[in-house]
Design a protein around this motif. Sequence first.
Motif, mmCIF file in Angstrom:
data_model
loop_
_atom_site.group_PDB
_atom_site.id
_atom_site.type_symbol
_atom_site.label_atom_id
_atom_site.label_comp_id
_atom_site.label_asym_id
_atom_site.label_seq_id
_atom_site.Cartn_x
_atom_site.Cartn_y
_atom_site.Cartn_z
ATOM 1 N N MET A 106 7.400 -26.144 4.198
ATOM 2 C CA MET A 106 6.089 -26.079 4.849
ATOM 3 C C MET A 106 5.013 -25.885 3.780
ATOM 4 S SD MET A 106 5.084 -23.657 8.060
ATOM 5 C CE MET A 106 3.661 -23.988 9.075
ATOM 6 N N LYS A 107 3.964 -26.680 3.906
ATOM 7 C CA LYS A 107 2.879 -26.603 2.923
ATOM 8 C C LYS A 107 1.605 -26.134 3.615
ATOM 9 C CE LYS A 107 3.403 -30.885 1.319
ATOM 10 N NZ LYS A 107 3.200 -32.065 0.435
ATOM 11 N N ILE A 108 1.082 -25.000 3.128
ATOM 12 C CA ILE A 108 -0.112 -24.390 3.707
ATOM 13 C C ILE A 108 -1.137 -24.236 2.586
ATOM 14 C CG2 ILE A 108 -1.031 -22.442 5.020
ATOM 15 C CD1 ILE A 108 1.834 -21.803 5.875
ATOM 16 N N ALA A 109 -2.380 -24.672 2.864
ATOM 17 C CA ALA A 109 -3.394 -24.659 1.817
ATOM 18 C C ALA A 109 -4.670 -23.991 2.293
ATOM 19 C CB ALA A 109 -3.691 -26.087 1.374
ATOM 20 N N GLU B 206 10.048 -14.266 0.225
ATOM 21 C CA GLU B 206 11.404 -14.636 -0.199
ATOM 22 C C GLU B 206 11.608 -16.143 -0.203
ATOM 23 O OE1 GLU B 206 13.896 -12.877 -1.456
ATOM 24 O OE2 GLU B 206 12.549 -11.135 -1.414
ATOM 25 N N ARG B 207 10.833 -16.837 0.622
ATOM 26 C CA ARG B 207 10.980 -18.296 0.752
ATOM 27 C C ARG B 207 9.918 -19.068 -0.037
ATOM 28 N NH1 ARG B 207 10.635 -18.099 7.048
ATOM 29 N NH2 ARG B 207 10.197 -20.325 6.834
ATOM 30 N N LEU B 208 9.115 -18.335 -0.836
ATOM 31 C CA LEU B 208 8.034 -18.979 -1.598
ATOM 32 C C LEU B 208 8.591 -19.926 -2.662
ATOM 33 C CD1 LEU B 208 4.990 -19.197 -2.349
ATOM 34 C CD2 LEU B 208 5.347 -17.226 -3.849
ATOM 35 N N VAL B 209 8.083 -21.156 -2.672
ATOM 36 C CA VAL B 209 8.515 -22.167 -3.634
ATOM 37 C C VAL B 209 7.452 -22.374 -4.719
ATOM 38 C CG1 VAL B 209 9.129 -24.610 -3.925
ATOM 39 C CG2 VAL B 209 9.917 -23.345 -1.901
ATOM 40 N N SER B 210 6.191 -22.508 -4.297
ATOM 41 C CA SER B 210 5.121 -22.718 -5.274
ATOM 42 C C SER B 210 3.788 -22.239 -4.697
ATOM 43 C CB SER B 210 5.028 -24.193 -5.674
ATOM 44 O OG SER B 210 4.711 -24.988 -4.540
ATOM 45 N N ALA B 211 2.878 -21.903 -5.599
ATOM 46 C CA ALA B 211 1.538 -21.436 -5.207
ATOM 47 C C ALA B 211 0.611 -21.751 -6.368
ATOM 48 C CB ALA B 211 1.552 -19.942 -4.916
ATOM 49 N N GLU B 212 -0.298 -22.715 -6.160
ATOM 50 C CA GLU B 212 -1.070 -23.182 -7.311
ATOM 51 C C GLU B 212 -2.426 -23.756 -6.905
ATOM 52 O OE1 GLU B 212 -0.086 -25.862 -11.269
ATOM 53 O OE2 GLU B 212 0.810 -26.410 -9.359
ATOM 54 N N PRO C 291 -8.879 -26.236 -4.092
ATOM 55 C CA PRO C 291 -7.864 -25.894 -3.094
ATOM 56 C C PRO C 291 -6.701 -25.135 -3.744
ATOM 57 C CG PRO C 291 -8.227 -28.291 -3.216
ATOM 58 C CD PRO C 291 -8.930 -27.681 -4.367
ATOM 59 N N VAL C 292 -6.078 -24.272 -2.948
ATOM 60 C CA VAL C 292 -4.851 -23.595 -3.379
ATOM 61 C C VAL C 292 -3.743 -24.001 -2.409
ATOM 62 C CG1 VAL C 292 -3.695 -21.375 -3.729
ATOM 63 C CG2 VAL C 292 -6.105 -21.638 -4.355
ATOM 64 N N MET C 293 -2.654 -24.519 -2.957
ATOM 65 C CA MET C 293 -1.535 -24.991 -2.126
ATOM 66 C C MET C 293 -0.358 -24.026 -2.221
ATOM 67 S SD MET C 293 -0.361 -27.583 -0.216
ATOM 68 C CE MET C 293 -0.418 -29.342 -0.604
ATOM 69 N N ILE C 294 0.186 -23.655 -1.065
ATOM 70 C CA ILE C 294 1.344 -22.756 -0.974
ATOM 71 C C ILE C 294 2.483 -23.533 -0.331
ATOM 72 C CG2 ILE C 294 2.215 -20.565 -0.036
ATOM 73 C CD1 ILE C 294 -0.264 -20.245 -1.850
ATOM 74 N N LEU D 194 -0.841 -27.477 6.987
ATOM 75 C CA LEU D 194 -2.025 -26.745 7.453
ATOM 76 C C LEU D 194 -3.000 -26.611 6.291
ATOM 77 C CD1 LEU D 194 -0.146 -23.813 9.208
ATOM 78 C CD2 LEU D 194 -1.675 -25.353 10.426
ATOM 79 N N LEU D 195 -4.277 -26.857 6.578
ATOM 80 C CA LEU D 195 -5.315 -26.608 5.575
ATOM 81 C C LEU D 195 -6.402 -25.741 6.205
ATOM 82 C CD1 LEU D 195 -6.892 -26.978 2.918
ATOM 83 C CD2 LEU D 195 -7.732 -29.171 3.812
ATOM 84 N N PHE D 196 -6.588 -24.542 5.632
ATOM 85 C CA PHE D 196 -7.656 -23.651 6.081
ATOM 86 C C PHE D 196 -8.894 -23.885 5.225
ATOM 87 C CE2 PHE D 196 -3.906 -21.707 7.820
ATOM 88 C CZ PHE D 196 -4.327 -21.181 9.038
ATOM 89 N N LEU D 197 -10.033 -24.020 5.894
ATOM 90 C CA LEU D 197 -11.295 -24.286 5.204
ATOM 91 C C LEU D 197 -12.241 -23.109 5.364
ATOM 92 C CD1 LEU D 197 -11.852 -27.929 6.521
ATOM 93 C CD2 LEU D 197 -10.964 -27.272 4.263
ATOM 94 N N GLN D 198 -13.030 -22.860 4.319
ATOM 95 C CA GLN D 198 -14.063 -21.827 4.391
ATOM 96 C C GLN D 198 -15.407 -22.401 3.973
ATOM 97 O OE1 GLN D 198 -11.384 -20.866 1.867
ATOM 98 N NE2 GLN D 198 -10.112 -20.653 3.688
ATOM 99 N N GLU D 199 -16.452 -21.687 4.385
ATOM 100 C CA GLU D 199 -17.839 -22.094 4.126
ATOM 101 C C GLU D 199 -18.084 -23.539 4.576
ATOM 102 O OE1 GLU D 199 -20.760 -20.290 1.370
ATOM 103 O OE2 GLU D 199 -19.075 -20.281 -0.012
ATOM 104 N N ILE D 200 -17.726 -23.812 5.809
ATOM 105 C CA ILE D 200 -18.030 -25.156 6.335
ATOM 106 C C ILE D 200 -19.536 -25.298 6.591
ATOM 107 C CG2 ILE D 200 -15.706 -25.471 7.278
ATOM 108 C CD1 ILE D 200 -16.904 -24.900 10.074
ATOM 109 N N LYS D 201 -20.229 -24.185 6.770
ATOM 110 C CA LYS D 201 -21.702 -24.148 6.877
ATOM 111 C C LYS D 201 -22.264 -25.031 7.976
ATOM 112 C CE LYS D 201 -22.879 -22.703 2.148
ATOM 113 N NZ LYS D 201 -23.580 -23.064 0.905
ATOM 114 N N CYS D 202 -21.571 -25.068 9.111
ATOM 115 C CA CYS D 202 -22.114 -25.822 10.251
ATOM 116 C C CYS D 202 -21.484 -25.318 11.542
ATOM 117 C CB CYS D 202 -21.868 -27.323 10.100
ATOM 118 S SG CYS D 202 -20.126 -27.802 10.144
ATOM 119 N N GLU D 203 -22.113 -25.708 12.641
ATOM 120 C CA GLU D 203 -21.540 -25.409 13.951
ATOM 121 C C GLU D 203 -20.448 -26.427 14.257
ATOM 122 O OE1 GLU D 203 -25.108 -23.358 16.397
ATOM 123 O OE2 GLU D 203 -25.557 -25.363 15.705
ATOM 124 N N ALA D 204 -19.613 -26.094 15.235
ATOM 125 C CA ALA D 204 -18.455 -26.941 15.557
ATOM 126 C C ALA D 204 -18.862 -28.390 15.849
ATOM 127 C CB ALA D 204 -17.691 -26.341 16.732
#
Length: 256
Positions: free
Chosen positions: A1-4, A228-234, A250-253, A29-39
């Motif tokens: 699973m790749k979560i960013a 325990e299941r972490l493969v990479s984080a960069e 971006p940071v990918m986990i 999954l990609l979480f975004l911050q500072e989208i700076k707008c309404e939905a």
Amino acid sequence: MKIATWNVNSIRQRESHVARWLERRQPDLLFLQEIKCEAAAFPALTFQGLGYQAEIVGQKSYNGVAVLSRIPFTVTHRALPGLPEDDAQSRYIEVEAGCITAIGIYLPNGNSRGEEGFAYKLNWMDRLADRIEALLATDTPLIVLGDFNVAPTDEDYAKGALSPTDALVRPESRAQLRRMVWAGMTDAIRAIEPDGPVYTFWDYQAAAWERNSGLRIDHALLSPDLAERLVSAEPDRMEREQQQPSDHVPVMIEIA
DNA sequence: ATGCCGGGTCCTACCCGA
């Protein structure tokens, strides 16, 4: 699973950057911050065309978070539990996806509005630590990721990149982050790369990128089972080379 | 000590970021 996670500094300015990155890196999954707008102003259709469903917690002008997912998910919270009902800042989204709970955050910077602004940051961190402790107590597989606006140690910012009194490095901010780690969370980037500079942000000013005058302020914290299941984080430094980039990369986990 | 850059908005000087 790749979560960013990615602070994009306006989704309307970075729509094509995000689209290209999704195609290149294929996160679940990609979480975004500072989208700076309404939905309503969020370019959800662009990402839907790439196979990603969007959920948006927006507001006008400032802040704003969202998640893009190519796997089924449910939104469980759109605000940090424990904050006053009338708190209008959009900084938190919590989802359940693939048997894990994932929380995307845009933690207050704490440098504006003087000590009142800093107190707001500390209270926000206090409530987040409470939330993490509550979820860990139920053995929920948990990842908390986003722009934490805290450089955990002096190794996490380039010499001269910040004043020692900056809210990103003040002892009170670091102590709150430490509380989350003591509760049982693992800093994913440091689990993979224990020492040395690993930055996620470079200021637009003073040729910070060219001088590698960066900060490590975007983090992913993992509950023990996920650690325990972490493969990479960069961090993906390639994104800082693009035309008109965000000041964060971006940071990918990746979790097995 | 300050501005540097770059996003936003009451459209234009000012707020916020980190």
